[in-house]
Write a protein that holds these residues in place. Structure first.
Motif, PDB file in Angstrom:
ATOM      1  N   THR A   1      58.295  96.834 -32.001  1.00 45.72           N
ATOM      2  CA  THR A   1      57.371  96.917 -33.144  1.00 45.72           C
ATOM      3  C   THR A   1      56.758  95.541 -33.429  1.00 45.72           C
ATOM      4  N   VAL A   2      57.599  94.515 -33.385  1.00 43.89           N
ATOM      5  CA  VAL A   2      57.093  93.154 -33.657  1.00 43.89           C
ATOM      6  C   VAL A   2      56.126  92.720 -32.549  1.00 43.89           C
ATOM      7  N   ILE A   3      56.455  93.087 -31.312  1.00 43.12           N
ATOM      8  CA  ILE A   3      55.550  92.730 -30.190  1.00 43.12           C
ATOM      9  C   ILE A   3      54.207  93.443 -30.369  1.00 43.12           C
ATOM     10  N   ASP A   4      54.275  94.727 -30.711  1.00 39.10           N
ATOM     11  CA  ASP A   4      53.034  95.482 -30.957  1.00 39.10           C
ATOM     12  C   ASP A   4      52.198  94.797 -32.033  1.00 39.10           C
ATOM     13  N   PHE A   5      52.874  94.437 -33.118  1.00 39.77           N
ATOM     14  CA  PHE A   5      52.187  93.777 -34.236  1.00 39.77           C
ATOM     15  C   PHE A   5      51.536  92.465 -33.764  1.00 39.77           C
ATOM     16  N   THR A   6      52.296  91.694 -32.999  1.00 38.68           N
ATOM     17  CA  THR A   6      51.798  90.394 -32.523  1.00 38.68           C
ATOM     18  C   THR A   6      50.578  90.570 -31.616  1.00 38.68           C
ATOM     19  N   VAL A   7      50.676  91.531 -30.699  1.00 42.97           N
ATOM     20  CA  VAL A   7      49.548  91.777 -29.778  1.00 42.97           C
ATOM     21  C   VAL A   7      48.324  92.224 -30.566  1.00 42.97           C
ATOM     22  N   ALA A   8      48.535  93.135 -31.528  1.00 44.25           N
ATOM     23  CA  ALA A   8      47.416  93.639 -32.341  1.00 44.25           C
ATOM     24  C   ALA A   8      46.756  92.498 -33.107  1.00 44.25           C
ATOM     25  N   MET A   9      47.577  91.648 -33.701  1.00 42.90           N
ATOM     26  CA  MET A   9      47.034  90.521 -34.472  1.00 42.90           C
ATOM     27  C   MET A   9      46.316  89.520 -33.561  1.00 42.90           C
ATOM     28  N   SER A  10      46.871  89.335 -32.372  1.00 43.50           N
ATOM     29  CA  SER A  10      46.231  88.408 -31.420  1.00 43.50           C
ATOM     30  C   SER A  10      44.852  88.929 -31.020  1.00 43.50           C
ATOM     31  N   LEU A  11      44.804  90.240 -30.761  1.00 46.32           N
ATOM     32  CA  LEU A  11      43.511  90.835 -30.375  1.00 46.32           C
ATOM     33  C   LEU A  11      42.514  90.749 -31.533  1.00 46.32           C
ATOM     34  N   LEU A  12      43.009  91.016 -32.729  1.00 46.11           N
ATOM     35  CA  LEU A  12      42.144  90.930 -33.918  1.00 46.11           C
ATOM     36  C   LEU A  12      41.650  89.501 -34.112  1.00 46.11           C
ATOM     37  N   SER A  13      42.538  88.559 -33.895  1.00 47.08           N
ATOM     38  CA  SER A  13      42.173  87.143 -34.027  1.00 47.08           C
ATOM     39  C   SER A  13      41.078  86.774 -33.014  1.00 47.08           C
ATOM     40  N   LEU A  14      41.284  87.240 -31.789  1.00 47.72           N
ATOM     41  CA  LEU A  14      40.316  86.954 -30.716  1.00 47.72           C
ATOM     42  C   LEU A  14      38.947  87.572 -31.027  1.00 47.72           C
ATOM     43  N   ALA A  15      38.987  88.838 -31.449  1.00 50.66           N
ATOM     44  CA  ALA A  15      37.735  89.549 -31.751  1.00 50.66           C
ATOM     45  C   ALA A  15      37.015  88.908 -32.928  1.00 50.66           C
ATOM     46  N   SER A  16      37.772  88.567 -33.990  1.00 51.27           N
ATOM     47  CA  SER A  16      37.126  87.967 -35.172  1.00 51.27           C
ATOM     48  C   SER A  16      36.614  86.563 -34.854  1.00 51.27           C
ATOM     49  N   TRP A  17      37.283  85.891 -33.927  1.00 56.61           N
ATOM     50  CA  TRP A  17      36.780  84.576 -33.499  1.00 56.61           C
ATOM     51  C   TRP A  17      35.457  84.735 -32.747  1.00 56.61           C
ATOM     52  N   TRP A  18      35.394  85.761 -31.873  1.00 53.17           N
ATOM     53  CA  TRP A  18      34.190  85.978 -31.060  1.00 53.17           C
ATOM     54  C   TRP A  18      33.000  86.380 -31.938  1.00 53.17           C
ATOM     55  N   ILE A  19      33.251  87.314 -32.866  1.00 51.77           N
ATOM     56  CA  ILE A  19      32.157  87.765 -33.732  1.00 51.77           C
ATOM     57  C   ILE A  19      31.847  86.700 -34.794  1.00 51.77           C
ATOM     58  N   GLY A  20      32.849  86.009 -35.266  1.00 51.24           N
ATOM     59  CA  GLY A  20      32.661  85.050 -36.356  1.00 51.24           C
ATOM     60  C   GLY A  20      32.337  83.633 -35.908  1.00 51.24           C
ATOM     61  N   PRO A  21      33.314  82.738 -35.905  1.00 52.52           N
ATOM     62  CA  PRO A  21      33.030  81.320 -35.631  1.00 52.52           C
ATOM     63  C   PRO A  21      32.314  81.070 -34.301  1.00 52.52           C
ATOM     64  N   SER A  22      32.700  81.800 -33.262  1.00 49.42           N
ATOM     65  CA  SER A  22      32.082  81.576 -31.954  1.00 49.42           C
ATOM     66  C   SER A  22      30.594  81.926 -31.991  1.00 49.42           C
ATOM     67  N   SER A  23      30.245  83.050 -32.632  1.00 45.22           N
ATOM     68  CA  SER A  23      28.839  83.466 -32.723  1.00 45.22           C
ATOM     69  C   SER A  23      28.049  82.514 -33.611  1.00 45.22           C
ATOM     70  N   THR A  24      28.679  82.002 -34.657  1.00 45.84           N
ATOM     71  CA  THR A  24      28.011  81.034 -35.542  1.00 45.84           C
ATOM     72  C   THR A  24      27.663  79.764 -34.752  1.00 45.84           C
ATOM     73  N   ASN A  25      28.618  79.314 -33.961  1.00 45.12           N
ATOM     74  CA  ASN A  25      28.366  78.123 -33.134  1.00 45.12           C
ATOM     75  C   ASN A  25      27.295  78.399 -32.083  1.00 45.12           C
ATOM     76  N   ALA A  26      27.297  79.635 -31.558  1.00 48.03           N
ATOM     77  CA  ALA A  26      26.304  80.007 -30.539  1.00 48.03           C
ATOM     78  C   ALA A  26      24.894  79.920 -31.105  1.00 48.03           C
ATOM     79  N   VAL A  27      24.706  80.353 -32.345  1.00 57.17           N
ATOM     80  CA  VAL A  27      23.376  80.284 -32.969  1.00 57.17           C
ATOM     81  C   VAL A  27      22.930  78.827 -33.067  1.00 57.17           C
ATOM     82  N   ARG A  28      23.842  77.979 -33.508  1.00 64.68           N
ATOM     83  CA  ARG A  28      23.511  76.544 -33.631  1.00 64.68           C
ATOM     84  C   ARG A  28      23.103  75.962 -32.269  1.00 64.68           C
ATOM     85  N   ARG A  29      23.880  76.306 -31.255  1.00 65.53           N
ATOM     86  CA  ARG A  29      23.613  75.766 -29.910  1.00 65.53           C
ATOM     87  C   ARG A  29      22.284  76.309 -29.363  1.00 65.53           C
ATOM     88  N   LEU A  30      22.034  77.609 -29.591  1.00 63.19           N
ATOM     89  CA  LEU A  30      20.783  78.197 -29.098  1.00 63.19           C
ATOM     90  C   LEU A  30      19.575  77.590 -29.808  1.00 63.19           C
TER      91      LEU A  30
END
Lengths: 266, 152
Positions: free
Chosen positions: A223-252
């Motif tokens: 259960t803890v591993i499932d939770f950790t994997v889910a949170m890791s994926l959520l973290s990755l996805a929110s990073w891609w849509i959020g901070p990473s995309s914000t930086n991409a706009v600046r760079r573009l």
């Protein structure tokens, strides 16, 4: 992605010489008497963005196996249209439409965006100027803060409505729009990113503790591993849509507003 | 009856050469007296050259060249690589050619880059003299060149 450099070829040199000479000749006639060299060359660059350029760019685009896997239909269309347009007999009224399609498909395969020939040249120009690389530009253009325009078909069926919904907020057909998300959206995404990263970190700590102390059952560990994997994926996805995309706009914005690309991002 | 057309064209040519000589003198920041001294003539001769009344001789053209005058420009009106302006223009065109080749996906060797740059440079300096250049004419000339050996 890589675009391999073709070898010099005498015929291609002659073709380029001809197209450049025509572009310069037209630029001289279009520019007022006494125009500066910079103005004449800028006009010549605009003149270069014609049929010859689009066909040459498509012909010289080296399609890697990954590109074939990524966008097989577009790759196949590029090859088909480039061959058709090389045929001297091909001089019908639909040639212009074919050339435009070829440019769109080339942009789609090379940069992952369905933009017109003017934008395609700007993207290639940025790479040619050394402002960015193919790999970086392609990665930046894949972010969710980058939108390209498509044709709007006004039909009342389900697909038409779905398409209409998909087109909301997008720029006109063939144009590229690079825009930050609303500040509230960015704030929410940032909070999700930090919260999920923290949760993933706690999850990793709990897994380590459970494994090292042999406490708890296999079920609780799973259960803890499932939770950790889910949170890791959520973290990755929110990073891609959020901070990473914000930086991409600046760079573009930095890339598109650089020395050779004065037109600002919409 | 004597045909005066050639005489008129020679006069025009002298005036054009004189005007370009003055342009070059101004560029180099010389006075007419200073130029006269370098050419070994009196100031009035330089005045006559610049007014198109007379023309410098071959030996004087050599002296002008030795004094950093762009003699190609003075004689035929084309900016040449002898002048700094010409070299700057050539460099700007070379950068443009390299960019256009890169955007088109052409990989040119250095000789091809220089040849292309020279073709553009030459076309531009000629068109600067004849600004009423016709694009159809250029296209036909380029096609003719392509059917021959354009790479040579």
């Amino acid at each position: 992605m890589h675009v391999t450099k073709p070898q010099p070829n005498a015929d291609e040199y002659a073709e380029l010489l001809a197209s450049i000479s025509i572009a310069i000749g037209l630029a001289v006639t279009k520019q007022p008497h006494g125009a500066s060299l910079k103005e004449v060359l800028a006009q010549a660059s605009r003149n270069m963005a014609g049929r010859y350029w689009q066909i040459t760019a498509a012909r010289k685009l080296r399609i890697s196996p990954w590109m074939w896997i990524d966008r097989p239909w577009h790759c196949w269309q590029i090859r088909k249209l480039a061959n058709e347009l090389l045929d001297p007999a091909e001089d019908g009224p639909d040639v212009q439409a074919k050339v435009a399609k070829l440019g769109r498909y080339s942009a789609m395969v090379e940069f992952g965006v369905n933009v017109n020939e003017s934008w395609y040249r700007r993207l290639r120009g940025a790479v040619a100027d050394g402002v960015t690389t193919h790999t970086e530009l392609r990665a930046l253009l894949r972010k969710p803060t980058v939108w390209w325009g498509t044709k709007r078909n006004v039909t009342s069926n389900f697909l038409g409505c779905a398409r209409e919904l998909w087109c909301i907020g997008r720029p006109p057909d063939g144009e590229l729009l690079v825009k930050q998300f609303h500040p509230i959206t960015r704030g929410v995404l940032m909070v999700i990113f930090f919260a999920s990263t923290l949760a993933a970190g706690i999850g990793v700590g709990m897994v380590y503790r459970l494994v090292s102390s042999h406490l708890g059952s296999h079920e609780s560990l799973a259960t803890v591993i499932d939770f950790t994997v889910a949170m890791s994926l959520l973290s990755l996805a929110s990073w891609w849509i959020g901070p990473s995309s914000t930086n991409a706009v600046r760079r573009l914005e930095q890339i598109f507003n650089s020395h050779h690309m004065k037109t600002s991002v919409q | 009856m004597k045909d005066r057309t050639p005489h008129r064209s020679v006069t025009t040519l002298r005036e054009e050469i004189g005007a370009r000589m003055k342009t070059e003198r101004d560029r180099l920041g010389l006075t007419q007296s200073e130029l006269a001294e370098r050419l070994g003539v009196i100031r009035l001769t330089v005045v006559k050259y610049e007014a198109g009344i007379s023309c410098p001789g071959i030996d004087q053209i050599g002296t002008l060249k030795a004094n950093n005058f762009d003699t190609d420009f003075i004689v035929d009106g084309h900016i040449s690589l002898n002048s700094e302006i010409g070299r700057k223009q050539f460099a700007a065109i070379l950068a443009w050619v390299q960019r256009e080749a890169a955007i088109s996906g052409h990989e040119l060797d250095i000789t091809q880059q220089i040849n292309l740059t020279w073709a553009v440079f030459d076309q531009l300096r000629r068109s600067a003299m004849h600004s009423d250049i016709n694009s159809t004419e250029i296209e036909s000339v380029v096609r003719l060149a392509m059917t021959g050996n354009a790479c040579d």
